[in-house]
Design a protein around this motif. Structure first.
Motif, mmCIF file in Angstrom:
data_model
loop_
_atom_site.group_PDB
_atom_site.id
_atom_site.type_symbol
_atom_site.label_atom_id
_atom_site.label_comp_id
_atom_site.label_asym_id
_atom_site.label_seq_id
_atom_site.Cartn_x
_atom_site.Cartn_y
_atom_site.Cartn_z
ATOM 1 N N ASN A 120 46.543 8.177 -4.798
ATOM 2 C CA ASN A 120 45.154 8.622 -4.850
ATOM 3 C C ASN A 120 44.125 7.675 -4.041
ATOM 4 N N GLU A 121 44.234 6.365 -4.313
ATOM 5 C CA GLU A 121 43.316 5.309 -3.561
ATOM 6 C C GLU A 121 44.052 4.863 -2.262
ATOM 7 N N HIS B 54 41.904 10.559 4.411
ATOM 8 C CA HIS B 54 42.983 10.109 2.993
ATOM 9 C C HIS B 54 43.930 11.114 3.089
ATOM 10 N N LYS B 55 43.700 12.319 3.156
ATOM 11 C CA LYS B 55 45.040 13.438 2.956
ATOM 12 C C LYS B 55 45.927 13.257 4.162
ATOM 13 N N TYR C 64 48.160 10.282 3.917
ATOM 14 C CA TYR C 64 48.979 10.549 2.659
ATOM 15 C C TYR C 64 50.175 11.655 3.317
ATOM 16 N N ASP D 186 49.478 6.602 -9.523
ATOM 17 C CA ASP D 186 48.438 7.322 -9.196
ATOM 18 C C ASP D 186 47.461 6.492 -8.542
#
Length: 477
Positions: free
Chosen positions: A187-188, A391-392, A395, A183
């Motif tokens: 997510n970070e 961020h998205k 990723y 996680d």
RNA sequence: CGGGGUGUAGCGCAGCUGGCAGCGCACCGCGUUUGGGACGCGGGGGUCGGCGGUUCAAGUCCGCCCACCCCGACCA
């Protein structure tokens, strides 16, 4: 900053990595061979990693404590596999205060033993369980070949150590912490990871089962980004960690340990970095927004700076740096902050003052393509959206790259081919001999047996015998 | 530990057949610059890895030692 050009990742990935770490001022070589100095910028990133993890640990009921750096040699020797696995890389203190020590002290390579010793003393009854302690600290493992962050003689990490009443509870804890790491990574850090179980050969010395999150770096090599171990009763037996159950019978505890180190910084660098340098994930970046004022003279300066200061105020919810250096040109600053991986750059010049606009450049889209002009009004909301979007996109880009480089080979020759530039996902019979042969012939090791794999069976990619599990093979850091 | 290589300014290097230790970058000062890595002028900075030898003279030639780097076996 030294020379202007950075080697590209394609021409020399490892040199690119070294240069980025040094030039971004993340770390430097220490005067002691194999050791590194984590510079303020690198440490700030580590602090953000610590904070994100610590929050998760506390939310799942863990508490922090500190155990000694020095461990009696006899402690290390109590668990057979543990000492066998770790002894080649121990640093041992034999002299203290000018006197030869009665018993050598090991500089901790990990703390299962000394913590186990204390747990034996503290745990009496089922009412004392579970014990959920984490420690932030440094450890030493005498490595032969070292790389900044990835493999150093001394490194910083956290190590969680828990004790439970039942095997099921220990297993649940082991998987919970693996999930916590996953996680965090996703997510970070925007680093996609695969959760899985390690093979017998790859598991931690003394563990019953080891789990890891595995990430693919920009050169397709694998990096174990975090590990979680179910230690079974191995350490409980070695250190006599026992409790009285509700039937007034003595039982051995079931323990776990889990760790994530400064190596994760290497994972971030090698996952997101590009040929311009570092690209930091917005939620962990020490500086999220850099503001570069642009002016040619005092008159322009007096127009620009008030806008810069107003922006700084409006963006107080973010980690902002104003680069007001006068000795370098704006162009230099652009490159400098790109090298350092700052997610967003805002330029404020005379034209922006006149038009009420700002130039905003996102680091994940290199060069001028990522630069747009936006209105000054509502900048805080725009920045929040952009950081989210970065961020998205980081990723998405990383997971796309990874999936493009994972191939299921139909036979062993194809596996050999694949692991030169990617991961092979293949059936494996579970025999350590096949694993060893593949490693010998291809330098690829088993990375993990993923937790979520569809049922079924096949034939071992190496020996052809029946196999019930699929495993990732890759060259690894 | 095995194989290969390198030690000269903070970093990267040049220094031939021995003859005042240099260049680029970085650093300091002044001025002009500043929307994608500015320029000019001036300046500071060296046990030439260490010890010994040859020589009138050694960064340079010879010997020994030390350190570091790269490639292999081990690892988060």
């Amino acid at each position: 900053m030294t020379d202007e050009k950075l080697p590209t990742r394609n021409e020399n990935f490892s040199e690119w990595y070294n240069q980025v770490v040094l030039r971004a001022e993340m770390a430097d070589y220490a005067p002691v061979r194999g050791c590194m100095i984590v510079r303020p910028y690198g440490w700030a990133l580590w602090e953000n990693i610590q904070q994100a993890l610590d929050l998760r640990f506390k939310a799942t009921g863990h508490v922090n404590a500190a155990f000694p750096l020095l461990i009696p040699m006899s402690f290390m020797e109590k668990e057979k596999e543990h000492i066998e696995g770790l002894s080649p890389e121990l640093a041992v203190v034999t002299i203290g205060g000018g006197e030869k020590l009665e018993e050598p002290l090991v500089v901790r390579p990990t703390s299962e033993t000394i913590i186990g010793h204390m747990y034996a003393k503290w745990i009496k009854s089922y009412r004392d369980l579970p014990v959920l302690i984490n420690q932030w600290g440094n450890v030493v493992r005498w490595e032969m070949r070292t790389r900044l962050f990835l493999r150093t003689l001394e490194f910083y990490w956290q190590e969680g150590h828990t004790a439970h009443a039942t095997a099921d509870e220990a297993q649940a804890e082991t998987l919970q912490m693996l999930e916590t790491y996953a996680d965090f990574a996703i997510n970070e850090a925007a680093v996609p990871v695969i959760r899985g179980r390690k093979s017998e050969a790859e598991k931690f010395a003394g563990a019953l089962r080891t789990y890891s999150i595995e990430a693919m770096m920009g050169d397709t090599r694998a990096l174990q980004a975090g590990t979680s171990h179910n230690l079974g009763q191995n350490f409980a037996q070695a250190f006599d960690i026992r409790y009285l159950d509700t039937n007034n019978e003595l039982q051995h505890c079931w323990t776990t340990s889990w760790g994530l180190s400064t190596r994760f910084i290497g994972a971030i660098i090698m996952t997101h970095g590009d040929d311009q340098g570092l690209v930091l994930p917005p939620r962990l970046a020490p500086i999220q927004v850099v503001i570069v004022p642009i002016f040619r003279n005092d008159d322009e300066k007096s127009q620009v700076m008030p806008v810069v200061e107003r922006l700084r105020g409006e963006l107080s919810g973010f980690r902002v740096r104003v680069d007001d250096r006068t000795e370098v040109t704006p162009g230099f600053k652009f490159n400098d902050w790109e090298m350092r991986g700052v997610p967003l750059r805002i330029e404020v010049g005379p034209k922006d003052v006149a038009k009420g606009t700002l130039a905003v450049a996102r680091r994940d889209i290199a060069g001028k393509a990522g630069r747009t002009f936006v209105p000054q009004a509502g900048i805080a909301a725009q920045v929040a959206d952009l950081l989210e979007d970065i961020h998205k996109s980081l990723y998405d880009r990383a997971i796309k790259f990874r999936d493009e480089h994972i191939v299921e080979p139909k036979d062993y020759p194809e596996l050999k081919e694949i692991v030169q530039n990617g991961w092979a996902f293949a059936w494996w019979c579970g025999d350590a001999a096949c694993e060893a042969k593949i490693k010998e012939e291809t330098k690829a090791t088993t990375r993990c047996i993923p937790l979520d794999q569809s049922a079924g069976s096949g034939r071992c990619i190496y020996c052809g015998k029946p196999a019930s599990e699929k495993v990732y093979f890759a060259r690894a850091y």
